[in-house]
Design a protein around this motif. Sequence first.
Motif, PDB file in Angstrom:
ATOM      1  N   LEU A 139       1.062  -1.278   0.339  1.00 38.50           N
ATOM      2  CA  LEU A 139      -0.375   0.042   0.193  1.00 38.50           C
ATOM      3  C   LEU A 139       0.501   1.084   0.334  1.00 38.50           C
ATOM      4  O   LEU A 139       1.447   1.644   0.527  1.00 38.50           O
ATOM      5  CB  LEU A 139      -0.854   0.153   1.819  1.00 38.50           C
ATOM      6  N   GLU A 140       0.893   2.359  -1.100  1.00 42.40           N
ATOM      7  CA  GLU A 140       1.415   3.480  -1.089  1.00 42.40           C
ATOM      8  C   GLU A 140       0.699   4.552  -0.527  1.00 42.40           C
ATOM      9  O   GLU A 140      -0.457   4.553  -0.731  1.00 42.40           O
ATOM     10  CB  GLU A 140       1.915   3.317  -2.895  1.00 42.40           C
ATOM     11  N   TRP A 141       1.172   4.994   0.432  1.00 43.63           N
ATOM     12  CA  TRP A 141       0.527   6.150   1.162  1.00 43.63           C
ATOM     13  C   TRP A 141       0.840   7.560   0.290  1.00 43.63           C
ATOM     14  O   TRP A 141       1.526   8.125   0.847  1.00 43.63           O
ATOM     15  CB  TRP A 141       0.321   5.216   2.350  1.00 43.63           C
ATOM     16  N   ILE A 142       0.228   8.607  -0.459  1.00 42.69           N
ATOM     17  CA  ILE A 142       0.740   9.561  -1.182  1.00 42.69           C
ATOM     18  C   ILE A 142      -0.505  10.746  -0.352  1.00 42.69           C
ATOM     19  O   ILE A 142      -1.314  10.960   0.014  1.00 42.69           O
ATOM     20  CB  ILE A 142      -0.372   9.507  -2.437  1.00 42.69           C
ATOM     21  N   ARG A 143       0.809  11.412   1.047  1.00 41.24           N
ATOM     22  CA  ARG A 143       0.103  12.276   2.199  1.00 41.24           C
ATOM     23  C   ARG A 143       0.101  13.424   1.355  1.00 41.24           C
ATOM     24  O   ARG A 143       0.830  13.596   1.031  1.00 41.24           O
ATOM     25  CB  ARG A 143       0.203  11.801   3.272  1.00 41.24           C
ATOM     26  N   GLY A 144      -0.754  14.637   1.744  1.00 35.52           N
ATOM     27  CA  GLY A 144      -1.067  16.054   1.056  1.00 35.52           C
ATOM     28  C   GLY A 144      -0.928  16.457  -0.355  1.00 35.52           C
ATOM     29  O   GLY A 144      -0.544  17.541  -0.208  1.00 35.52           O
ATOM     30  N   ARG A 145      -1.787  15.760  -0.822  1.00 40.45           N
ATOM     31  CA  ARG A 145      -2.085  15.822  -2.505  1.00 40.45           C
ATOM     32  C   ARG A 145      -3.460  15.997  -2.289  1.00 40.45           C
ATOM     33  O   ARG A 145      -3.710  14.962  -1.978  1.00 40.45           O
ATOM     34  CB  ARG A 145      -0.982  14.952  -2.891  1.00 40.45           C
ATOM     35  N   LEU A 146      -4.164  16.296  -3.567  1.00 41.59           N
ATOM     36  CA  LEU A 146      -5.459  16.547  -3.844  1.00 41.59           C
ATOM     37  C   LEU A 146      -4.856  15.805  -5.152  1.00 41.59           C
ATOM     38  O   LEU A 146      -4.792  15.527  -5.539  1.00 41.59           O
ATOM     39  CB  LEU A 146      -5.747  17.852  -4.181  1.00 41.59           C
ATOM     40  N   PHE A 147      -6.625  15.050  -5.285  1.00 43.80           N
ATOM     41  CA  PHE A 147      -6.772  14.734  -6.683  1.00 43.80           C
ATOM     42  C   PHE A 147      -7.208  16.109  -7.724  1.00 43.80           C
ATOM     43  O   PHE A 147      -7.744  16.722  -7.055  1.00 43.80           O
ATOM     44  CB  PHE A 147      -8.501  14.389  -6.973  1.00 43.80           C
ATOM     45  N   ALA A 148      -6.582  15.767  -8.964  1.00 42.84           N
ATOM     46  CA  ALA A 148      -7.205  16.528  -9.884  1.00 42.84           C
ATOM     47  C   ALA A 148      -7.701  16.562 -11.435  1.00 42.84           C
ATOM     48  O   ALA A 148      -8.827  17.034 -11.759  1.00 42.84           O
ATOM     49  CB  ALA A 148      -5.060  17.570 -10.567  1.00 42.84           C
ATOM     50  N   GLN A 149      -7.479  15.552 -11.457  1.00 41.99           N
ATOM     51  CA  GLN A 149      -8.347  15.556 -13.113  1.00 41.99           C
ATOM     52  C   GLN A 149      -7.937  13.218 -12.889  1.00 41.99           C
ATOM     53  O   GLN A 149      -7.147  13.004 -12.640  1.00 41.99           O
ATOM     54  CB  GLN A 149      -7.790  15.533 -14.335  1.00 41.99           C
ATOM     55  N   MET A 150      -8.957  13.337 -13.911  1.00 39.52           N
ATOM     56  CA  MET A 150      -8.995  11.883 -14.781  1.00 39.52           C
ATOM     57  C   MET A 150      -9.220  11.375 -15.655  1.00 39.52           C
ATOM     58  O   MET A 150     -10.367  12.399 -16.496  1.00 39.52           O
ATOM     59  CB  MET A 150     -10.164  10.718 -13.594  1.00 39.52           C
ATOM     60  N   GLU A 151      -8.175  10.688 -16.648  1.00 41.10           N
ATOM     61  CA  GLU A 151      -9.045  10.448 -18.152  1.00 41.10           C
ATOM     62  C   GLU A 151      -8.908   8.666 -17.813  1.00 41.10           C
ATOM     63  O   GLU A 151      -8.098   7.938 -16.871  1.00 41.10           O
ATOM     64  CB  GLU A 151      -7.779  10.299 -18.564  1.00 41.10           C
TER      65      GLU A 151
END
Length: 412
Positions: A139-151
């Motif tokens: 499990l990679e945990w990416i913290r302090g980042r927002l989702f911006a867009q998806m394709e």
Amino acid sequence: MTDTAQKSDPVYDLAVVGAGPVGTSLAILAAQRGFSVVLVDARDPDAPAREDTRTFAIVRGSWRLLDAVGITADLSGLTEPLNGLEAVDGGRHWFGAPGVLFGTDDLPEDDADQPLGQMVPAGALQAALDSACARTDGLEWIRGRLFAQMETLPGGARLTLSDGRILRAGLVAACDGMKSSVRQAAGIQTEGRDYDQSVFAANVKLARPHDGIARQLFTPEGPFATLPMPGNRANLAWYMKRGAAEAIAALPVEDINAELNARFSEFAGPMEIDGPHTAYPLVMQLATRMVGPRTALLGDAAHRINPLAGQGLNLGFKDVGALIDVMCEAREVGLDPGSDVSLEQYEKWRRFDATAAAMFMDGIDRAFSNDNLALKPLRGLALTLARKVTPLRRAMARQASADQAHLPSLMR
């Protein structure tokens, strides 16, 4: 970006956006089962934890799921067993206030020695999940980042984060709350209702024992509920017209205590505010679909319901259990867990239950939050039947504790 660059992006079986209780538990459970998982967490890891006054009623089925996550031992001593649920109609009646109380003795005999669930402080639950997340392999945990867009692509989805980082995943789980950015990116609409009410929420010290009973008084203005906590404390939810709850929350604590006891001490006994308090608006919101291309909605991203019976988070945990079952079953038969076929199975399983729960809670609110002369006898009859008809009371206890055979495997 070139195709070569796209192929160098990390590729995961599952990307979970949103690291609240629903998203974090999903990420951990999927990683435990051998899926490669990335969890996108918008919280700043260097910021102090936000103070949260909520206490969740984690019913028996959901507690089993959290046990599978591996955090129930971490919560030892921080929870309060939920031994019963009481509902009382506080409107004016000729023959007193009708009500019903059901508890563990209404469950099957071999289950009667276990509580209906556990009352868990929101902060303690999140802290335990964060700790489990940090020690979970795969499990990679990416913290302090927002989702911006998806394709969405033929074989998966391509996500862009707020720092420009690119992720690719076979399946994207939207666990990012009522205002879900992933849901909006997937083009899924919502429908619902603004109740024109707000809820005043606080923890209180009680002067008389609560015995592990969650109590709810229906008044013409809206429900007033006390949810048991350790140390003879309770988490209360007081429903009022929009603006009134906010006005109460802005008063000095001494004035809030005076208002609470003037209105509800006969029902709950003398009480005293213990810690921070807040008010929040009450709305119902349902997504018109629970899935989109390569996307599954879970928790508040899919359904925000009236919190009358504390079922909102438990519905989210049902979503988690169902999606884990669907992913594992798809893998066993050689299917893509993020394919339309797999996601259709998830939606069939969860959409009716979530919608039915939302409509039921909405109906209870409409029926009880008034002093209608025509409705009062019907309400009294319904509560009397629920109290006196044993099979009905037992069915309600099993439903409230999420203890039925059709639940996801992790909750049975």
